[in-house]
Design a protein around this motif. Sequence first.
Motif, PDB file in Angstrom:
ATOM      1  N   GLU A 113      29.661  29.294 -23.458  1.00 60.93           N
ATOM      2  CA  GLU A 113      28.904  28.050 -23.252  1.00 60.93           C
ATOM      3  C   GLU A 113      29.826  26.912 -22.834  1.00 60.93           C
ATOM      4  OE1 GLU A 113      25.594  27.689 -23.114  1.00 60.93           O
ATOM      5  OE2 GLU A 113      25.618  29.878 -23.315  1.00 60.93           O
ATOM      6  N   ASP A 114      31.008  26.837 -23.433  1.00 59.92           N
ATOM      7  CA  ASP A 114      31.980  25.804 -23.042  1.00 59.92           C
ATOM      8  C   ASP A 114      32.427  26.012 -21.592  1.00 59.92           C
ATOM      9  OD1 ASP A 114      31.862  24.615 -25.517  1.00 59.92           O
ATOM     10  OD2 ASP A 114      33.662  25.611 -26.298  1.00 59.92           O
TER      11      ASP A 114
ATOM     12  N   LYS B  66      30.675  27.432 -19.224  1.00 60.62           N
ATOM     13  CA  LYS B  66      29.550  27.066 -18.352  1.00 60.62           C
ATOM     14  C   LYS B  66      29.487  25.551 -18.154  1.00 60.62           C
ATOM     15  CE  LYS B  66      25.597  29.191 -19.238  1.00 60.62           C
ATOM     16  NZ  LYS B  66      24.522  29.850 -20.026  1.00 60.62           N
ATOM     17  N   LYS B  67      29.778  24.800 -19.205  1.00 62.58           N
ATOM     18  CA  LYS B  67      29.807  23.337 -19.084  1.00 62.58           C
ATOM     19  C   LYS B  67      30.926  22.899 -18.146  1.00 62.58           C
ATOM     20  CE  LYS B  67      27.895  22.557 -23.718  1.00 62.58           C
ATOM     21  NZ  LYS B  67      28.217  22.159 -25.103  1.00 62.58           N
TER      22      LYS B  67
ATOM     23  N   ALA C  46      29.836  23.556 -14.619  1.00 59.11           N
ATOM     24  CA  ALA C  46      28.848  22.571 -14.165  1.00 59.11           C
ATOM     25  C   ALA C  46      29.507  21.263 -13.743  1.00 59.11           C
ATOM     26  CB  ALA C  46      27.824  22.314 -15.261  1.00 59.11           C
ATOM     27  N   ALA C  47      30.700  21.006 -14.268  1.00 59.62           N
ATOM     28  CA  ALA C  47      31.397  19.763 -13.959  1.00 59.62           C
ATOM     29  C   ALA C  47      32.181  19.838 -12.647  1.00 59.62           C
ATOM     30  CB  ALA C  47      32.339  19.399 -15.107  1.00 59.62           C
TER      31      ALA C  47
END
Length: 371
Positions: free
Chosen positions: A277-278, A280-281, A284-285
């Motif tokens: 999840e980290d 994926k964040k 996204a950035a």
Amino acid sequence: MALGENIPKLGFGLMRLPMIGDEVDIEQTKEMVDLFMAAGFTYFDTAYGYLGGKSEEAVKTAIVDRYPRDSFTIATKLPAWAGAKTAEEAKEMFFTSLRRTGAGYFDFYLLHNLGGERTAKFDEYGIWDFVQQQKAKGLIKHLGFSMHDSAEALDKVLTAHPEVEFVQLQINYADWDSTSVQSRLCYETARRHGKPVVIMEPVKGGSLANLPESVAKVFKAAEPDSSIASWALRYAASLDGLVTVLSGMSTVDQMKDNLSVMKGFTKLDEKQMAVIEDAKKALAAVPSIPCTSCEYCMKGCPQGIAIPRIFSAVNTYKIYNNLAGAKGDYGFATRGKAKASDCIACGQCEAVCPQHISVIEELKAAAELLE
């Protein structure tokens, strides 16, 4: 026992075999097959069209001629939309695959790449009934299809054809919540219909093995000795209801790395899923075209340009620096359709874009990069 329950969760995808010029490097392929089989893995995935038929021929030389038929599993696919002008030509693809592979029968047989206008060809040519006939003869053990389309389109096919036993879908952590690929929605649709899933593109065509530094460091901080690609494989294989997870390996080193990850595989735990999840964040950035695939831009486009899918291809380059993958995605998005360079700059797309994207300029850039 559910279909696929006894199959190890790594399959050898034979679309990206090692090559010497225009020919398959058959000796290296044999070495990869031997490593794969020795580690207890058995599922090989090819298709009528892979490498112009040379992939299926390599199946015969590297696998069928060298191992007992009951020691491995062969999957191949029929692309009724690819060049067949009649039902007879489409059906002959099945028998051509049998001859090329020498397999005698196919453990898993798929209608290849349903979605969009391609789906209609299988109905037009009577392929659904044809493959059922071959299954009744024992030439097909399990019948399914592969698909690159929306969850809605997948639901329609599964509703119309409940006889299908499994589906093959593009699933990876980067595409899980994607509005264009819809990995999660497609996976949930298949499971709602009670169909086990073969996962393709778990490493997103190699993109998830070569991540931007801002993303790679998330994984390296968590597990310094694990390869970046291993996270993508383990994520996919941690899902429930799978037949197997395909990896398109091109070198002996890639095979060895994947085997080290998947031999004795255990599903990712809660802490490891938090790392995903980290990552994926962080993904996204990374700067990219902020398209959400709402398709408002397409409804009034006089040229019929598949703008969101073209932007998705551009983002493959922007985010992963994968130009070859981006060009492949672009070719798929524009096959038989308008290209980015066909834009006439009428501006209707920009007037309705909720993300206020400069669509005309982005299409010009896409044409320069990918055409």
